[in-house]
Scaffold this motif. Structure first.
Motif, PDB file in Angstrom:
ATOM      1  N   UNK A  15       0.833  -1.184   0.000  1.00 44.59           N
ATOM      2  CA  UNK A  15       0.000   0.000   0.000  1.00 44.59           C
ATOM      3  C   UNK A  15       0.868   1.233   0.000  1.00 44.59           C
ATOM      4  N   UNK A  16       0.327   2.313  -0.486  1.00 49.11           N
ATOM      5  CA  UNK A  16       1.018   3.593  -0.444  1.00 49.11           C
ATOM      6  C   UNK A  16       0.278   4.452   0.562  1.00 49.11           C
ATOM      7  N   UNK A  17       1.010   4.949   1.558  1.00 50.09           N
ATOM      8  CA  UNK A  17       0.348   5.728   2.595  1.00 50.09           C
ATOM      9  C   UNK A  17       0.736   7.194   2.555  1.00 50.09           C
ATOM     10  N   UNK A  18       1.363   7.647   1.490  1.00 52.91           N
ATOM     11  CA  UNK A  18       1.756   9.042   1.364  1.00 52.91           C
ATOM     12  C   UNK A  18       1.177   9.609   0.081  1.00 52.91           C
ATOM     13  N   UNK A  47      16.074  14.953   6.265  1.00 49.76           N
ATOM     14  CA  UNK A  47      15.576  13.616   5.971  1.00 49.76           C
ATOM     15  C   UNK A  47      16.699  12.800   5.347  1.00 49.76           C
ATOM     16  N   UNK A  48      16.439  11.520   5.169  1.00 51.34           N
ATOM     17  CA  UNK A  48      17.426  10.601   4.609  1.00 51.34           C
ATOM     18  C   UNK A  48      16.853   9.984   3.344  1.00 51.34           C
ATOM     19  N   UNK A  49      17.660   9.921   2.295  1.00 49.12           N
ATOM     20  CA  UNK A  49      17.322   9.167   1.094  1.00 49.12           C
ATOM     21  C   UNK A  49      18.295   8.007   0.993  1.00 49.12           C
ATOM     22  N   UNK A  50      17.761   6.822   0.757  1.00 46.56           N
ATOM     23  CA  UNK A  50      18.604   5.645   0.549  1.00 46.56           C
ATOM     24  C   UNK A  50      18.268   5.037  -0.801  1.00 46.56           C
ATOM     25  N   UNK A  51      19.289   4.730  -1.562  1.00 49.91           N
ATOM     26  CA  UNK A  51      19.114   4.067  -2.854  1.00 49.91           C
ATOM     27  C   UNK A  51      19.704   2.668  -2.733  1.00 49.91           C
ATOM     28  N   UNK A  66      12.689   7.154   1.220  1.00 48.48           N
ATOM     29  CA  UNK A  66      12.698   8.386   2.007  1.00 48.48           C
ATOM     30  C   UNK A  66      12.448   7.995   3.451  1.00 48.48           C
ATOM     31  N   UNK A  67      13.281   8.479   4.364  1.00 44.70           N
ATOM     32  CA  UNK A  67      13.096   8.249   5.793  1.00 44.70           C
ATOM     33  C   UNK A  67      13.002   9.587   6.495  1.00 44.70           C
ATOM     34  N   UNK A  68      11.906   9.802   7.210  1.00 47.69           N
ATOM     35  CA  UNK A  68      11.723  11.025   7.975  1.00 47.69           C
ATOM     36  C   UNK A  68      12.393  10.923   9.334  1.00 47.69           C
ATOM     37  N   UNK A  69      12.213  11.942  10.139  1.00 50.72           N
ATOM     38  CA  UNK A  69      12.772  11.959  11.492  1.00 50.72           C
ATOM     39  C   UNK A  69      11.927  11.075  12.405  1.00 50.72           C
ATOM     40  N   UNK A  81       9.706   4.796  15.328  1.00 53.26           N
ATOM     41  CA  UNK A  81       8.599   5.052  14.399  1.00 53.26           C
ATOM     42  C   UNK A  81       8.932   6.317  13.621  1.00 53.26           C
ATOM     43  N   UNK A  82       8.909   6.208  12.281  1.00 57.71           N
ATOM     44  CA  UNK A  82       9.154   7.369  11.434  1.00 57.71           C
ATOM     45  C   UNK A  82       8.501   7.149  10.084  1.00 57.71           C
ATOM     46  N   UNK A  83       8.275   8.249   9.368  1.00 54.22           N
ATOM     47  CA  UNK A  83       7.702   8.167   8.031  1.00 54.22           C
ATOM     48  C   UNK A  83       8.681   7.476   7.106  1.00 54.22           C
ATOM     49  N   UNK A  84       8.146   6.647   6.211  1.00 54.25           N
ATOM     50  CA  UNK A  84       8.980   5.912   5.273  1.00 54.25           C
ATOM     51  C   UNK A  84       8.198   5.744   3.979  1.00 54.25           C
ATOM     52  N   UNK A  85       8.824   6.062   2.858  1.00 52.98           N
ATOM     53  CA  UNK A  85       8.211   5.873   1.551  1.00 52.98           C
ATOM     54  C   UNK A  85       9.222   5.170   0.656  1.00 52.98           C
ATOM     55  N   UNK A  86       8.820   4.043   0.069  1.00 52.02           N
ATOM     56  CA  UNK A  86       9.657   3.281  -0.853  1.00 52.02           C
ATOM     57  C   UNK A  86       9.068   3.358  -2.252  1.00 52.02           C
TER      58      UNK A  86
END
Length: 146
Positions: A15-18, A47-51, A66-69, A81-86
């Protein structure tokens, strides 16, 4: 000016939650500096971006995360617990990120297993170092799995 058409692709496997909110408009040249100053003040926390990509399946897409604080609040939680979007991306992700001004901070190889149940994911991996970027010779970081 008319906005370009939007292509919608179905999402499978999760699912996409953002949501992305896009606001388009025009700004007078004399108001540009004021707008940029206000927007820079709205950026918030870093924020952090990981590839990442699969070395065992080189034709598989790159993944950008994308990883939030971390959230502050509920002290009874035993997990971060933090925001995360893949998102899956094309093979040109490294070049795109370099063009955007991002630079690689570190590189490692993770070999292991992923277990999923609903929204929960458990990853058991052994980390290895990349001594020379672009090579696959990787000595283990430790004698443990994480």
């Amino acid at each position: 000016m008319e906005a370009p058409p939007v292509t919608v692709m179905p999402v499978t496997g999760g699912t996409i939650n953002k949501m992305e909110y896009l606001l388009q408009g025009s700004v007078l040249d004399q108001a540009l500096d004021s707008l940029l100053h206000r927007l820079r003040g709205q950026q918030g926390n870093p924020f952090i971006l990981r590839a990442r990509r699969s070395l065992s399946h080189p034709t598989a897409p790159w993944h950008l995360r994308y990883l939030g604080q971390p959230e502050v609040g509920d002290k009874s939680r035993h997990a971060l617990v933090r925001n995360c979007v893949d998102v899956a991306t094309s093979h040109s992700l490294p070049e795109f990120l370099n063009e955007m001004g991002f630079r690689m901070d570190h590189e490692f190889v993770a070999n292991g297993h992923i277990f999923r149940k609903g929204a929960m994911k458990v990853v058991v991996t052994k980390l290895s170092r990349i001594l020379v970027p672009g090579t696959r010779r990787t000595p283990s970081v430790s004698h443990c799995h994480i």
